[in-house]
Scaffold this motif. Structure first.
Motif, mmCIF file in Angstrom:
data_model
loop_
_atom_site.group_PDB
_atom_site.id
_atom_site.type_symbol
_atom_site.label_atom_id
_atom_site.label_comp_id
_atom_site.label_asym_id
_atom_site.label_seq_id
_atom_site.Cartn_x
_atom_site.Cartn_y
_atom_site.Cartn_z
ATOM 1 N N ARG A 138 -9.635 -10.206 -11.537
ATOM 2 C CA ARG A 138 -9.151 -11.163 -10.555
ATOM 3 C C ARG A 138 -7.652 -11.398 -10.711
ATOM 4 N N THR A 139 -7.180 -11.455 -11.967
ATOM 5 C CA THR A 139 -5.752 -11.630 -12.215
ATOM 6 C C THR A 139 -4.948 -10.431 -11.718
ATOM 7 N N GLU A 140 -5.458 -9.250 -12.017
ATOM 8 C CA GLU A 140 -4.745 -8.042 -11.599
ATOM 9 C C GLU A 140 -4.763 -7.889 -10.081
ATOM 10 N N MET A 141 -5.786 -8.369 -9.441
ATOM 11 C CA MET A 141 -5.820 -8.294 -7.971
ATOM 12 C C MET A 141 -4.731 -9.166 -7.361
ATOM 13 N N ARG A 142 -4.498 -10.354 -7.978
ATOM 14 C CA ARG A 142 -3.413 -11.192 -7.465
ATOM 15 C C ARG A 142 -2.055 -10.515 -7.681
ATOM 16 N N ASP A 143 -1.867 -9.903 -8.894
ATOM 17 C CA ASP A 143 -0.620 -9.180 -9.143
ATOM 18 C C ASP A 143 -0.468 -8.012 -8.190
ATOM 19 N N LEU A 144 -1.591 -7.327 -7.915
ATOM 20 C CA LEU A 144 -1.544 -6.189 -7.001
ATOM 21 C C LEU A 144 -1.106 -6.614 -5.609
ATOM 22 N N SER A 145 -1.558 -7.762 -5.178
ATOM 23 C CA SER A 145 -1.172 -8.253 -3.851
ATOM 24 C C SER A 145 0.329 -8.502 -3.787
ATOM 25 N N ARG A 146 0.858 -9.082 -4.858
ATOM 26 C CA ARG A 146 2.308 -9.346 -4.872
ATOM 27 C C ARG A 146 3.104 -8.044 -4.910
ATOM 28 N N LEU A 147 2.639 -7.107 -5.741
ATOM 29 C CA LEU A 147 3.361 -5.845 -5.852
ATOM 30 C C LEU A 147 3.330 -5.063 -4.547
ATOM 31 N N ARG A 148 2.211 -5.050 -3.904
ATOM 32 C CA ARG A 148 2.117 -4.337 -2.627
ATOM 33 C C ARG A 148 3.050 -4.964 -1.598
ATOM 34 N N LEU A 149 3.121 -6.304 -1.585
ATOM 35 C CA LEU A 149 4.021 -6.977 -0.657
ATOM 36 C C LEU A 149 5.476 -6.667 -0.988
ATOM 37 N N ALA A 150 5.802 -6.639 -2.303
ATOM 38 C CA ALA A 150 7.178 -6.357 -2.708
ATOM 39 C C ALA A 150 7.605 -4.968 -2.278
ATOM 40 N N PHE A 151 6.762 -3.966 -2.507
ATOM 41 C CA PHE A 151 7.126 -2.603 -2.127
ATOM 42 C C PHE A 151 7.107 -2.413 -0.623
ATOM 43 N N ALA A 152 6.272 -3.161 0.075
ATOM 44 C CA ALA A 152 6.259 -3.060 1.542
ATOM 45 C C ALA A 152 7.531 -3.625 2.147
ATOM 46 N N ARG A 153 8.116 -4.635 1.480
ATOM 47 C CA ARG A 153 9.337 -5.262 1.988
ATOM 48 C C ARG A 153 10.601 -4.659 1.365
ATOM 49 N N ALA A 154 10.477 -3.770 0.410
ATOM 50 C CA ALA A 154 11.652 -3.183 -0.246
ATOM 51 C C ALA A 154 12.510 -2.447 0.779
ATOM 52 N N PRO A 155 13.842 -2.700 0.806
ATOM 53 C CA PRO A 155 14.703 -2.051 1.810
ATOM 54 C C PRO A 155 15.093 -0.635 1.445
ATOM 55 N N PHE A 156 14.670 -0.125 0.301
ATOM 56 C CA PHE A 156 15.042 1.220 -0.133
ATOM 57 C C PHE A 156 13.778 2.052 -0.321
ATOM 58 N N PRO A 157 13.873 3.361 -0.132
ATOM 59 C CA PRO A 157 12.699 4.231 -0.241
ATOM 60 C C PRO A 157 12.213 4.364 -1.683
ATOM 61 N N VAL A 158 10.914 4.294 -1.839
ATOM 62 C CA VAL A 158 10.258 4.539 -3.119
ATOM 63 C C VAL A 158 9.066 5.451 -2.849
ATOM 64 N N TRP A 159 8.919 6.505 -3.644
ATOM 65 C CA TRP A 159 7.793 7.411 -3.453
ATOM 66 C C TRP A 159 7.448 8.103 -4.763
ATOM 67 N N GLN A 160 6.235 8.641 -4.799
ATOM 68 C CA GLN A 160 5.752 9.345 -5.989
ATOM 69 C C GLN A 160 5.315 10.746 -5.580
ATOM 70 N N THR A 161 5.677 11.708 -6.425
ATOM 71 C CA THR A 161 5.282 13.092 -6.183
ATOM 72 C C THR A 161 4.451 13.591 -7.355
ATOM 73 N N ASP A 162 3.581 14.582 -7.054
ATOM 74 C CA ASP A 162 2.756 15.175 -8.103
ATOM 75 C C ASP A 162 3.502 16.346 -8.736
ATOM 76 N N ARG A 163 2.821 17.079 -9.580
ATOM 77 C CA ARG A 163 3.469 18.199 -10.259
ATOM 78 C C ARG A 163 3.896 19.291 -9.293
ATOM 79 N N ALA A 164 3.207 19.392 -8.149
ATOM 80 C CA ALA A 164 3.570 20.385 -7.134
ATOM 81 C C ALA A 164 4.634 19.865 -6.176
ATOM 82 N N ARG A 165 5.220 18.696 -6.481
ATOM 83 C CA ARG A 165 6.289 18.054 -5.707
ATOM 84 C C ARG A 165 5.820 17.572 -4.345
ATOM 85 N N GLY A 166 4.528 17.394 -4.190
ATOM 86 C CA GLY A 166 4.002 16.814 -2.963
ATOM 87 C C GLY A 166 3.975 15.294 -3.059
ATOM 88 N N VAL A 167 4.217 14.614 -1.933
ATOM 89 C CA VAL A 167 4.248 13.159 -1.913
ATOM 90 C C VAL A 167 2.817 12.633 -1.941
#
Length: 512
Positions: A138-167
């Motif tokens: 339950r605690t981590e779900m609240r943190d997850l909600s905040r983190l998702r909101l923070a990254f959704a509102r972030a004005p700069f691009p953030v992304w993750q790629t795998d070993r094959a460089r796919g997003v």
């Protein structure tokens, strides 16, 4: 940026815990509709019902996993996009046989797919979740909600790629830039970033063109190594690129201007590296262009000057190098000026000037001609003074403003005056006052002062003066080229015979 990385790591951990909780809270619930003894209520299980390839019903836990509204209907492809992340073997099309899929990295969690006519029932089962894990979730779900909101509102691009460089994940800012660049929302990245596999942190610059042909945008990308790929953060640096381009253009303009200057210029940055010089520096110092183009430091620059004998040889060069920091400090404060007399006979004036951003500039000016001319002029003056000092007549020269500019030794001896003994200038009024005090009354003093101060054309004239000791003086007043007046006193007995006639001539000249 490190804070963003920690947030991203927390986002991944929280998301993983949330997904695990969704699966664990199924607690091996049976897929039958009828409740069985010991089974969890339906709202605590992860079950989905698909009809004709459309999700028509799902438990609340299942909708949280799919991140969809209670009345939202998803198609099979939407389900596959979410569930295939955790169950790689999830079928791309509607299956017609019963299947049980194991979760990736969690063999105790399964997804059961059971056909029921034209419909499918999907049920997720897994180990039981105790009370402590449930509270932590339950605690981590609240943190997850905040983190998702923070990254959704972030004005700069953030992304993750795998070993094959796919997003594999990105935030909305990344999606906007990818769409503007004409890339698909998922899949490849519009950022040309290729971090080295041996690096933990890779920083690079890259540009992205616009799909509509607009100007390119520049980004600085910081890539952090993860266990299964890379996490990237991009920041727009258009202002930095524009400033650097402006600086380069300004530097090129200065270089073109300095190329025509006769004064040699050497500019060093805050690290004491040569960043700018003009062709005159090569001509004045005989330093090789290759050496100057290699951006030598300040010590190497002066060492090369010493090797080329383009600076005075110090008595103790090692101590001079130790004092070079004082020279730099003086140049940085605009207090350094020095004249170098070189063995070749050349004379340079070296001037240090502060440069913006902690740098320093040195100017090398060839003043050999100026020094030679000054020395020659001084020598001529000394010779002239020596010649006039050997004359028996007392000579004094007054400027057009009535200031005594020159006199010889005979003048000093005759009148007992030494103009060099006082810092104040001696004017024609002061001089005639001293002369008048040592002579018998004479009417020429006012005429003499007017003659020296007049600006119209003048003719020379003579007058007789008799000193109080009885000595007769023949005074000659003659105009010089440029406006000065020469006054010469000759001690001679014959002056008395011509005095009356000279005095009348002087008076007539003054009246004219």
């Amino acid at each position: 940026m490190e804070l963003v990385v920690l947030i991203a790591a927390g986002l991944g951990a929280s998301f993983a815990a949330l997904f695990g909780a969704f699966m664990l809270r199924g607690a091996r619930a049976p897929v039958e509709d009828e409740p069985t003894p010991g089974a969890r209520p339906r709202e605590n299980r992860v079950e989905m019902f698909v009809s004709d390839g459309v999700l028509v019903d799902a438990t609340p836990q299942a909708r949280q996993l799919l991140d969809c509204a209670p009345n939202e209907r998803l198609i099979w492809e939407d389900l596959a996009e979410v569930l295939r992340t955790h169950f790689p073997a999830f079928p791309e099309t509607l299956p017609n046989t019963r299947q049980t899929l194991a979760a990736a990295g969690d063999p105790d969690t399964h997804l059961g797919i059971r056909p029921e006519g034209r419909s499918l029932r999907l049920s997720m089962t897994g180990p039981s979740l105790d009370a402590g894990e449930y509270l932590r979730l339950r605690t981590e779900m609240r943190d997850l909600s905040r983190l998702r909101l923070a990254f959704a509102r972030a004005p700069f691009p953030v992304w993750q790629t795998d070993r094959a460089r796919g997003v594999v994940w990105n935030n909305p800012a990344f999606t906007d830039i990818a769409l503007q660049a004409g890339h698909a929302e998922h899949g490849s990245s519009p950022f040309a970033v290729l971090p080295n596999e041996a690096e933990e942190l890779h920083i690079s610059r890259t540009s992205i063109g616009q799909r509509d042909g607009g100007p390119q945008s520049w980004f600085e990308v910081q890539s952090y190594r993860l266990a299964d790929g890379w996490l990237h953060f991009a920041q727009n640096i258009d202002a930095v690129i524009h400033a650097e381009a402006t600086q380069r253009n300004f530097l090129q303009t200065l270089t073109r201007i300095f190329a025509h200057l006769p004064i040699a210029l050497a500019v060093f940055d805050r690290d004491r590296r040569l960043i700018l010089f003009n062709p005159a520096l090569i001509d004045h110092t005989n330093l090789p262009a290759e050496f100057l183009s290699s951006r030598p430091n300040l010590l190497s620059f002066f060492d090369m000057l010493r090797e080329k004998q383009m600076m005075p040889e110090p008595k103790d060069y090692r101590s001079w190098r130790d004092k070079l920091s004082e020279v730099i400090a003086a140049a940085s404060s605009d207090l350094y000026t020095e004249v170098w007399n070189l063995p070749s006979g050349l004379t340079y004036r070296i001037t240090g000037r502060p440069h913006p951003d902690g740098g320093v500039a040195f100017l090398f000016e060839d003043i050999t001609s100026e020094i030679t001319l000054t020395r020659r002029f001084r020598q001529e003056i000394e010779v002239t003074q020596s010649v006039l000092d050997r004359l028996g007549d007392a000579v004094a020269v007054f400027s057009q403003l009535g200031t005594l500019t020159f006199c010889n030794q005979a003048y000093r001896d005759m009148w007992g005056l030494d103009p060099d003994a006082s810092l104040a200038d001696t004017g024609i009024a002061d001089a005639t006052g001293a002369w008048q005090a040592d002579c018998k009354p004479s009417p020429i003093w006012a005429d003499l002062r007017d003659f020296v101060m007049t600006e119209r054309d003048r003719a020379g004239w003579d007058a007789e003066l008799v000193r109080k000791d009885g000595q007769c003086l023949l005074t000659r007043i003659e105009p010089l080229t440029g406006g000065p007046t020469l006054v010469r006193f000759s001690a001679t007995p014959a002056a008395a015979q011509t005095a009356p006639r000279a005095r009348e001539t002087a008076r007539e000249t003054a009246r004219v």
